[in-house]
Scaffold this motif. Structure first.
Motif, PDB file in Angstrom:
ATOM      1  N   PRO A 220      -5.608  -0.667  17.552  1.00  0.00           N
ATOM      2  CA  PRO A 220      -4.544  -1.323  16.785  1.00  0.00           C
ATOM      3  C   PRO A 220      -4.919  -2.752  16.402  1.00  0.00           C
ATOM      4  O   PRO A 220      -5.547  -3.481  17.169  1.00  0.00           O
ATOM      5  CB  PRO A 220      -3.361  -1.312  17.760  1.00  0.00           C
ATOM      6  N   GLY A 221      -4.538  -3.140  15.191  1.00  0.00           N
ATOM      7  CA  GLY A 221      -4.806  -4.484  14.691  1.00  0.00           C
ATOM      8  C   GLY A 221      -6.080  -4.602  13.890  1.00  0.00           C
ATOM      9  O   GLY A 221      -6.282  -5.601  13.194  1.00  0.00           O
ATOM     10  N   LEU A 222      -6.953  -3.603  13.970  1.00  0.00           N
ATOM     11  CA  LEU A 222      -8.210  -3.641  13.223  1.00  0.00           C
ATOM     12  C   LEU A 222      -8.050  -2.889  11.912  1.00  0.00           C
ATOM     13  O   LEU A 222      -7.419  -1.837  11.854  1.00  0.00           O
ATOM     14  CB  LEU A 222      -9.337  -3.007  14.040  1.00  0.00           C
ATOM     15  N   THR A 223      -8.621  -3.439  10.856  1.00  0.00           N
ATOM     16  CA  THR A 223      -8.564  -2.820   9.534  1.00  0.00           C
ATOM     17  C   THR A 223      -9.950  -2.304   9.176  1.00  0.00           C
ATOM     18  O   THR A 223     -10.921  -3.070   9.159  1.00  0.00           O
ATOM     19  CB  THR A 223      -8.099  -3.844   8.476  1.00  0.00           C
ATOM     20  N   VAL A 224     -10.046  -1.008   8.921  1.00  0.00           N
ATOM     21  CA  VAL A 224     -11.350  -0.388   8.654  1.00  0.00           C
ATOM     22  C   VAL A 224     -11.463   0.125   7.221  1.00  0.00           C
ATOM     23  O   VAL A 224     -12.424   0.795   6.878  1.00  0.00           O
ATOM     24  CB  VAL A 224     -11.613   0.760   9.654  1.00  0.00           C
ATOM     25  N   THR A 225     -10.498  -0.204   6.381  1.00  0.00           N
ATOM     26  CA  THR A 225     -10.435   0.342   5.026  1.00  0.00           C
ATOM     27  C   THR A 225     -11.715   0.092   4.235  1.00  0.00           C
ATOM     28  O   THR A 225     -12.276   1.012   3.627  1.00  0.00           O
ATOM     29  CB  THR A 225      -9.240  -0.245   4.261  1.00  0.00           C
ATOM     30  N   ASP A 226     -12.192  -1.150   4.221  1.00  0.00           N
ATOM     31  CA  ASP A 226     -13.363  -1.485   3.406  1.00  0.00           C
ATOM     32  C   ASP A 226     -14.600  -0.721   3.860  1.00  0.00           C
ATOM     33  O   ASP A 226     -15.362  -0.190   3.035  1.00  0.00           O
ATOM     34  CB  ASP A 226     -13.634  -2.996   3.465  1.00  0.00           C
ATOM     35  N   ALA A 227     -14.810  -0.648   5.173  1.00  0.00           N
ATOM     36  CA  ALA A 227     -15.981   0.057   5.684  1.00  0.00           C
ATOM     37  C   ALA A 227     -15.907   1.548   5.389  1.00  0.00           C
ATOM     38  O   ALA A 227     -16.903   2.176   5.026  1.00  0.00           O
ATOM     39  CB  ALA A 227     -16.114  -0.182   7.194  1.00  0.00           C
ATOM     40  N   VAL A 228     -14.722   2.128   5.535  1.00  0.00           N
ATOM     41  CA  VAL A 228     -14.539   3.557   5.262  1.00  0.00           C
ATOM     42  C   VAL A 228     -14.774   3.843   3.782  1.00  0.00           C
ATOM     43  O   VAL A 228     -15.434   4.824   3.421  1.00  0.00           O
ATOM     44  CB  VAL A 228     -13.131   4.009   5.696  1.00  0.00           C
ATOM     45  N   GLN A 229     -14.239   2.986   2.912  1.00  0.00           N
ATOM     46  CA  GLN A 229     -14.443   3.186   1.479  1.00  0.00           C
ATOM     47  C   GLN A 229     -15.913   3.058   1.101  1.00  0.00           C
ATOM     48  O   GLN A 229     -16.422   3.801   0.255  1.00  0.00           O
ATOM     49  CB  GLN A 229     -13.595   2.188   0.695  1.00  0.00           C
ATOM     50  N   ALA A 230     -16.614   2.120   1.749  1.00  0.00           N
ATOM     51  CA  ALA A 230     -18.042   1.943   1.453  1.00  0.00           C
ATOM     52  C   ALA A 230     -18.835   3.174   1.876  1.00  0.00           C
ATOM     53  O   ALA A 230     -19.723   3.632   1.149  1.00  0.00           O
ATOM     54  CB  ALA A 230     -18.571   0.700   2.171  1.00  0.00           C
ATOM     55  N   LEU A 231     -18.524   3.741   3.039  1.00  0.00           N
ATOM     56  CA  LEU A 231     -19.222   4.941   3.482  1.00  0.00           C
ATOM     57  C   LEU A 231     -18.892   6.133   2.582  1.00  0.00           C
ATOM     58  O   LEU A 231     -19.771   6.925   2.231  1.00  0.00           O
ATOM     59  CB  LEU A 231     -18.868   5.265   4.929  1.00  0.00           C
ATOM     60  N   SER A 232     -17.635   6.234   2.193  1.00  0.00           N
ATOM     61  CA  SER A 232     -17.223   7.330   1.304  1.00  0.00           C
ATOM     62  C   SER A 232     -17.920   7.233  -0.043  1.00  0.00           C
ATOM     63  O   SER A 232     -18.287   8.254  -0.645  1.00  0.00           O
ATOM     64  CB  SER A 232     -15.708   7.316   1.116  1.00  0.00           C
ATOM     65  N   ALA A 233     -18.120   6.002  -0.538  1.00  0.00           N
ATOM     66  CA  ALA A 233     -18.801   5.824  -1.822  1.00  0.00           C
ATOM     67  C   ALA A 233     -20.262   6.262  -1.732  1.00  0.00           C
ATOM     68  O   ALA A 233     -20.816   6.820  -2.679  1.00  0.00           O
ATOM     69  CB  ALA A 233     -18.710   4.359  -2.257  1.00  0.00           C
ATOM     70  N   ARG A 234     -20.882   6.022  -0.595  1.00  0.00           N
ATOM     71  CA  ARG A 234     -22.279   6.436  -0.413  1.00  0.00           C
ATOM     72  C   ARG A 234     -22.396   7.951  -0.254  1.00  0.00           C
ATOM     73  O   ARG A 234     -23.397   8.546  -0.651  1.00  0.00           O
ATOM     74  CB  ARG A 234     -22.873   5.765   0.833  1.00  0.00           C
TER      75      ARG A 234
ATOM     76  N   ARG B 206      -5.255 -11.741  18.680  1.00  0.00           N
ATOM     77  CA  ARG B 206      -4.462 -12.357  17.618  1.00  0.00           C
ATOM     78  C   ARG B 206      -4.183 -11.404  16.466  1.00  0.00           C
ATOM     79  O   ARG B 206      -3.079 -11.375  15.924  1.00  0.00           O
ATOM     80  CB  ARG B 206      -5.185 -13.606  17.086  1.00  0.00           C
ATOM     81  N   SER B 207      -5.174 -10.573  16.094  1.00  0.00           N
ATOM     82  CA  SER B 207      -4.961  -9.656  14.972  1.00  0.00           C
ATOM     83  C   SER B 207      -3.912  -8.609  15.309  1.00  0.00           C
ATOM     84  O   SER B 207      -3.147  -8.179  14.444  1.00  0.00           O
ATOM     85  CB  SER B 207      -6.274  -8.967  14.590  1.00  0.00           C
ATOM     86  N   THR B 208      -3.851  -8.198  16.568  1.00  0.00           N
ATOM     87  CA  THR B 208      -2.833  -7.234  16.974  1.00  0.00           C
ATOM     88  C   THR B 208      -1.445  -7.848  16.874  1.00  0.00           C
ATOM     89  O   THR B 208      -0.502  -7.209  16.391  1.00  0.00           O
ATOM     90  CB  THR B 208      -3.093  -6.747  18.413  1.00  0.00           C
ATOM     91  N   SER B 209      -1.317  -9.099  17.308  1.00  0.00           N
ATOM     92  CA  SER B 209      -0.011  -9.756  17.231  1.00  0.00           C
ATOM     93  C   SER B 209       0.413  -9.943  15.780  1.00  0.00           C
ATOM     94  O   SER B 209       1.592  -9.813  15.436  1.00  0.00           O
ATOM     95  CB  SER B 209      -0.042 -11.108  17.948  1.00  0.00           C
ATOM     96  N   ALA B 210      -0.570 -10.237  14.891  1.00  0.00           N
ATOM     97  CA  ALA B 210      -0.240 -10.405  13.475  1.00  0.00           C
ATOM     98  C   ALA B 210       0.196  -9.093  12.849  1.00  0.00           C
ATOM     99  O   ALA B 210       1.097  -9.040  12.007  1.00  0.00           O
ATOM    100  CB  ALA B 210      -1.439 -10.990  12.728  1.00  0.00           C
ATOM    101  N   TYR B 211      -0.432  -8.005  13.275  1.00  0.00           N
ATOM    102  CA  TYR B 211      -0.121  -6.681  12.724  1.00  0.00           C
ATOM    103  C   TYR B 211       1.269  -6.221  13.148  1.00  0.00           C
ATOM    104  O   TYR B 211       1.983  -5.569  12.386  1.00  0.00           O
ATOM    105  CB  TYR B 211      -1.180  -5.678  13.190  1.00  0.00           C
ATOM    106  N   TYR B 212       1.660  -6.574  14.374  1.00  0.00           N
ATOM    107  CA  TYR B 212       2.943  -6.105  14.907  1.00  0.00           C
ATOM    108  C   TYR B 212       3.987  -7.225  14.925  1.00  0.00           C
ATOM    109  O   TYR B 212       4.697  -7.421  15.904  1.00  0.00           O
ATOM    110  CB  TYR B 212       2.754  -5.547  16.318  1.00  0.00           C
ATOM    111  N   THR B 213       4.093  -7.934  13.833  1.00  0.00           N
ATOM    112  CA  THR B 213       5.091  -9.000  13.729  1.00  0.00           C
ATOM    113  C   THR B 213       6.495  -8.398  13.716  1.00  0.00           C
ATOM    114  O   THR B 213       6.771  -7.428  13.004  1.00  0.00           O
ATOM    115  CB  THR B 213       4.869  -9.822  12.446  1.00  0.00           C
ATOM    116  N   ARG B 214       7.398  -8.976  14.523  1.00  0.00           N
ATOM    117  CA  ARG B 214       8.789  -8.532  14.556  1.00  0.00           C
ATOM    118  C   ARG B 214       9.647  -9.718  14.970  1.00  0.00           C
ATOM    119  O   ARG B 214       9.190 -10.623  15.684  1.00  0.00           O
ATOM    120  CB  ARG B 214       8.970  -7.343  15.507  1.00  0.00           C
ATOM    121  N   PRO B 215      10.916  -9.775  14.541  1.00  0.00           N
ATOM    122  CA  PRO B 215      11.731 -10.975  14.752  1.00  0.00           C
ATOM    123  C   PRO B 215      12.168 -11.216  16.189  1.00  0.00           C
ATOM    124  O   PRO B 215      12.567 -12.343  16.518  1.00  0.00           O
ATOM    125  CB  PRO B 215      12.958 -10.718  13.858  1.00  0.00           C
TER     126      PRO B 215
END
Length: 293
Positions: free
Chosen positions: A99-113, A237-246
């Protein structure tokens, strides 16, 4: 040398875990007499008695306990092999991530190859982030240390600060930063070994007043407990940013070492897709990988 039948091993493990032939047969969806015959056949093949049985109980012998210890990882390896072969036949590649990690760019790059390969995603937890590699559910896993590295190739990706998550209105909410000693009186919901700096100063651990620790299946579940005032959590920190709630607040902990994020895979695997994905990850802008810009 006798080849051990994996099917008989599965039958044995079921009986060893249930210590009851009737329950084990029901679990395996086979008739009890069939199960008993298979266990006797396994004992004959191994030339060892595996169970002691009487009218009231079933117990493992010393040989049975040894076989159980060895059979579980062997069956897990066999299942992982089956999954990996099936995955290769389907031309799929599975990327696991915390959780908190974004893998979109890497996945898209592998899919393009490799447009003919279906790249699939699997979200993990602290408990199964390496298990998914060993059991064949994932080809690579983006993990957060610490983990058991045995049998794995682990390559560093980046490190990021950790923060304390507290309920809104908590005495620490709104502070620019805190130190570990400011958390000494708090009940931290993490496993103490995951935050050893807090463990070494925690009042509840020193005086024996810590409540029974529970396992959390997700970040969302842990944050529900934080919001209810049942404790605080230390997260990257990235996990806390991803799960922001009031109803919760995030406070940097300035003297905690950063959380290390790595790419891992089974060390014995030789795969062009794994090598290429590792190259893509190594060259990626790490600020986008955490969802922070």
């Amino acid at each position: 040398m006798t080849d051990v039948d994996l099917r008989k091993l599965r039958y044995f493990v079921a009986v060893a875990e249930e210590l009851n032939f009737g329950r084990a047969a029901a679990r395996l969806h086979i008739a009890q007499p069939v199960l008993s015959r298979q266990i006797r056949a396994l004992e004959a093949e191994l030339r060892a008695q595996l169970f002691r049985r009487d009218k009231r109980s079933t117990e493992l012998t010393d040989a049975g306990r040894q076989l159980l210890a060895d059979a579980r990882p062997l069956l897990a390896s066999a299942e992982a092999l089956r999954r990996r072969v099936a995955t290769a036949a389907r031309a799929t590649f599975t990327v696991a991530f915390m959780p908190g990690l974004t893998v979109t760019d890497a996945v898209q790059a592998l899919s393009a190859r490799h447009p003919g390969v279906a790249v699939e995603l699997l979200r993990t937890t602290w408990e199964d982030q390496t298990e998914v590699l060993h059991d064949g559910r994932a080809d690579v896993s983006l993990i957060r240390l610490p983990v058991d590295r045995r049998g794995l190739t682990v390559r560093p990706w980046f490190a990021e600060p950790r923060v304390a998550v507290v309920r809104a209105g908590h005495r620490l909410a709104g502070k620019e930063s805190v130190r570990v000693t400011d958390l000494a009186d708090e009940h931290v919901l993490n496993d103490p070994d995951a935050v050893p700096e807090w463990r070494d100063v925690a009042v509840e651990l020193r005086d024996g007043t810590a409540p029974r620790r529970r396992e959390f299946r997700s970040v969302e579940e842990k944050l529900e407990h934080v919001a209810a005032g049942r404790g605080i959590a230390v997260v990257p920190r990235s996990t806390s940013a991803y799960y922001t709630r009031p109803d919760v607040a995030h406070v940097p902990v300035e003297d905690l070492p950063p959380n290390e994020v790595c790419l891992a895979w089974v060390a014995t695997r030789r795969s062009r897709l794994i090598s290429e994905f590792a190259e893509i990850i190594a060259g990626e802008d790490r600020t986008t990988s955490t969802g922070e810009r």
